[in-house]
Write a protein that holds these residues in place. Structure first.
Motif, PDB file in Angstrom:
ATOM      1  N   GLU A 126      -2.659  -3.032  -7.107  1.00 30.93           N
ATOM      2  CA  GLU A 126      -4.071  -3.020  -6.711  1.00 30.93           C
ATOM      3  C   GLU A 126      -4.726  -4.373  -6.965  1.00 30.93           C
ATOM      4  O   GLU A 126      -5.482  -4.878  -6.127  1.00 30.93           O
ATOM      5  CB  GLU A 126      -4.804  -1.916  -7.471  1.00 30.93           C
ATOM      6  N   ASP A 127      -4.462  -4.972  -8.119  1.00 30.95           N
ATOM      7  CA  ASP A 127      -5.042  -6.279  -8.427  1.00 30.95           C
ATOM      8  C   ASP A 127      -4.542  -7.338  -7.448  1.00 30.95           C
ATOM      9  O   ASP A 127      -5.308  -8.197  -6.994  1.00 30.95           O
ATOM     10  CB  ASP A 127      -4.686  -6.687  -9.859  1.00 30.95           C
ATOM     11  N   THR A 155       0.839  -1.203   0.000  1.00 31.87           N
ATOM     12  CA  THR A 155       0.000   0.000   0.000  1.00 31.87           C
ATOM     13  C   THR A 155       0.875   1.254   0.000  1.00 31.87           C
ATOM     14  O   THR A 155       0.612   2.224  -0.718  1.00 31.87           O
ATOM     15  CB  THR A 155      -0.921   0.011   1.231  1.00 31.87           C
ATOM     16  N   ASP A 157      -1.378  -0.484 -11.042  1.00 27.37           N
ATOM     17  CA  ASP A 157      -2.514  -1.375 -11.319  1.00 27.37           C
ATOM     18  C   ASP A 157      -2.218  -2.798 -10.850  1.00 27.37           C
ATOM     19  O   ASP A 157      -3.088  -3.489 -10.314  1.00 27.37           O
ATOM     20  CB  ASP A 157      -2.818  -1.384 -12.821  1.00 27.37           C
ATOM     21  N   SER A 196      -3.456  -6.874  -4.358  1.00 30.13           N
ATOM     22  CA  SER A 196      -3.937  -6.619  -2.998  1.00 30.13           C
ATOM     23  C   SER A 196      -5.393  -7.026  -2.805  1.00 30.13           C
ATOM     24  O   SER A 196      -5.806  -7.380  -1.694  1.00 30.13           O
ATOM     25  CB  SER A 196      -3.777  -5.134  -2.659  1.00 30.13           C
ATOM     26  N   ALA A 197      -6.160  -6.976  -3.864  1.00 31.67           N
ATOM     27  CA  ALA A 197      -7.596  -7.238  -3.733  1.00 31.67           C
ATOM     28  C   ALA A 197      -7.902  -8.645  -3.247  1.00 31.67           C
ATOM     29  O   ALA A 197      -8.956  -8.893  -2.655  1.00 31.67           O
ATOM     30  CB  ALA A 197      -8.279  -6.996  -5.073  1.00 31.67           C
ATOM     31  N   ARG A 230       2.316   1.702  -3.351  1.00 37.18           N
ATOM     32  CA  ARG A 230       1.297   2.269  -4.263  1.00 37.18           C
ATOM     33  C   ARG A 230       1.163   3.772  -4.052  1.00 37.18           C
ATOM     34  O   ARG A 230       1.041   4.540  -5.026  1.00 37.18           O
ATOM     35  CB  ARG A 230      -0.049   1.570  -4.000  1.00 37.18           C
TER      36      ARG A 230
END
Length: 451
Positions: A430-431, A405, A427, A433-434, A408
């Protein structure tokens, strides 16, 4: 037992020779069978622990439920309320007995035999509350195995294992009165609680993690075990700065240093945690001093928890370097962060692939990427994150995810705005971490690793 501490039930059961739980249970079962044939609702005989409470005046605050009271009243021909009164009231309950005793009572052989049977019964029950040492050895071995495979096991699996071991420790504590066995079991409960604290944090559940850490500290306090209390307070310190309370983290770390019996590994861990807390406070001098103190722990002192059991309780050179890299990032020291992160990864690569703990390797790789981002090296950061992006979803703990995080956030700086490589890396983060367990549990981002 002093007569004032005995109930009337104790006195009557002793007179009838059914003071022991086994003898009482047999008679209770017989009478309950009679009542059942008469159409009455009855309950099974009280367990040994409840029976002992019924025999001690004041231990039971309310009468047993009606199905149990009904059997007791039939057995002893008295209201249950009278049965739970002090044995010293027996003369009041038996009007034919004189309330005055001008002379001491004369003992006969039957009195002596009754007292001897009472003592023998109690001693027999106490002796039965002694666990097989192999049971304790097995529990100890399983805790060691779980701790040592922590870094190579998915957090959810560790949670179930540690929870089972904690429950087993608590159950076994009810089955022994031997101090040495109780000490071993409290120690086991402290270790299991500590592992539950660590894995709860990895799963992104901060409140349960804090509660488990406090439980571990309390178990350790019960038996005066310094290393396990120090470990628990270190966890509380770690969680405090993660929750945005770095001053409290420093206080917890300093308290942890006061416990006795700590070896070099324990102190190295505490100094590293303290350095991180000072890093959050932007106190460069104190953070660097704590890093030096961590690296200077070389007296040769050891303790069983951190050194002999090790595993999650250990804090080796790789973990120390990883933690120091994070502290340098908090101080915006890109060069120091890259140096320590590289050292951590080098030490880990010296181990076989199946021995490298993801809980250390993953965060160290992310810290290396962050250090490179501080110098605007997006491609270098992307290279450092290649092994991280291969980590399966169930292994993506909070320590790794919060560092990502922060990476990012680093990519939002004006230096990277509009750069295709930076956008692509953002990107990808984020993908990735989801799908982490912490996100699926609904954990928020406390941003403990600040940008």
């Amino acid at each position: 037992m002093d007569e004032g501490r005995r109930t009337v039930l104790h006195l009557l059961a002793t007179r009838r020779g059914i003071r022991s739980h086994q003898a009482f249970s047999n008679e209770y079962t017989r009478v309950a069978g009679q009542l059942r044939t008469e159409g009455h609702d009855v309950s099974p005989a009280p367990a040994a622990r409840q029976w002992e409470r019924l025999l001690k005046f004041g231990d039971v605050k309310t009468a047993p439920y009606a199905p149990t009271s009904r059997v007791l009243e039939r057995m002893f021909q008295r209201p249950v309320g009278d049965l739970l009164r002090s044995a010293s009231d027996i003369q009041e309950l038996e009007p034919d007995c004189s309330t005055r005793a001008p002379y001491p009572p004369v003992l006969d052989e039957s009195d002596l035999l009754m007292t001897a049977r009472d003592a023998a019964s109690h001693a027999s029950e106490a002796a039965s509350l002694n666990l097989d040492e192999m049971t304790l050895d097995q529990l100890h071995d399983e805790l060691i195995a779980l701790s040592r495979k922590y870094g190579h096991t998915a957090p959810a699996e560790v949670f179930h294992g540690a929870n089972e071991l904690l429950n087993r420790s608590q159950v076994l504590l009810e089955r022994t009165r031997f101090p040495e066995q109780q000490t071993r079991l409290y120690y086991a409960a402290a270790q299991a609680s500590a592992l539950l604290a660590a894995v709860s944090f990895d799963l992104g559940a901060l409140a349960p993690a804090i509660s488990f850490a406090r439980s571990s500290a309390q178990y350790g306090k019960t038996i005066g075990h310094g290393p396990v209390q120090a470990y628990a307070y270190g966890m509380l310190a770690f969680m405090a700065f993660w929750d945005g309370r770095p001053n409290e983290a420093v206080r917890h770390a300093k308290v942890a240093h006061q416990f006795g019996g700590l070896g070099d590994t324990a102190r190295r861990r505490l100094y590293s945690i303290e350095a991180r807390a000072h890093g959050h406070l932007r106190n460069r001098d104190q953070a660097e001093r704590a890093i030096r103190d961590a690296l200077e722990q070389s007296s040769g002192r050891r303790d069983e928890l951190h050194d002999d059991i090790g595993g999650e309780f250990a804090f080796d050179g790789a973990r120390t370097a990883m933690s120091n890299a994070t502290t340098c990032l908090l101080l915006r020291d890109a060069e120091g962060a890259e140096e320590y992160a590289t050292r951590a990864l080098t030490l880990l690569r010296a181990q076989s692939a199946d021995e490298q703990p993801i809980v250390v390797a993953g965060p160290a790789a992310v810290d290396l990427a962050r250090a490179r981002l501080l110098r605007n090296e997006v491609e270098g950061a992307q290279e450092a994150l290649v092994p991280v992006f291969k980590v399966p979803p169930n292994w993506r703990g909070s320590g790794m995810m919060e560092r990502l995080t922060a990476a990012r956030i680093e990519l939002t700086r004006p230096d990277f705005r509009g750069a295709p490589a930076a956008l692509a890396l953002a990107d990808q983060i984020e993908d990735f971490s989801a799908l982490s367990p912490a996100r699926r549990l609904g954990a928020a981002n406390p941003l403990a690793i600040e940008a």
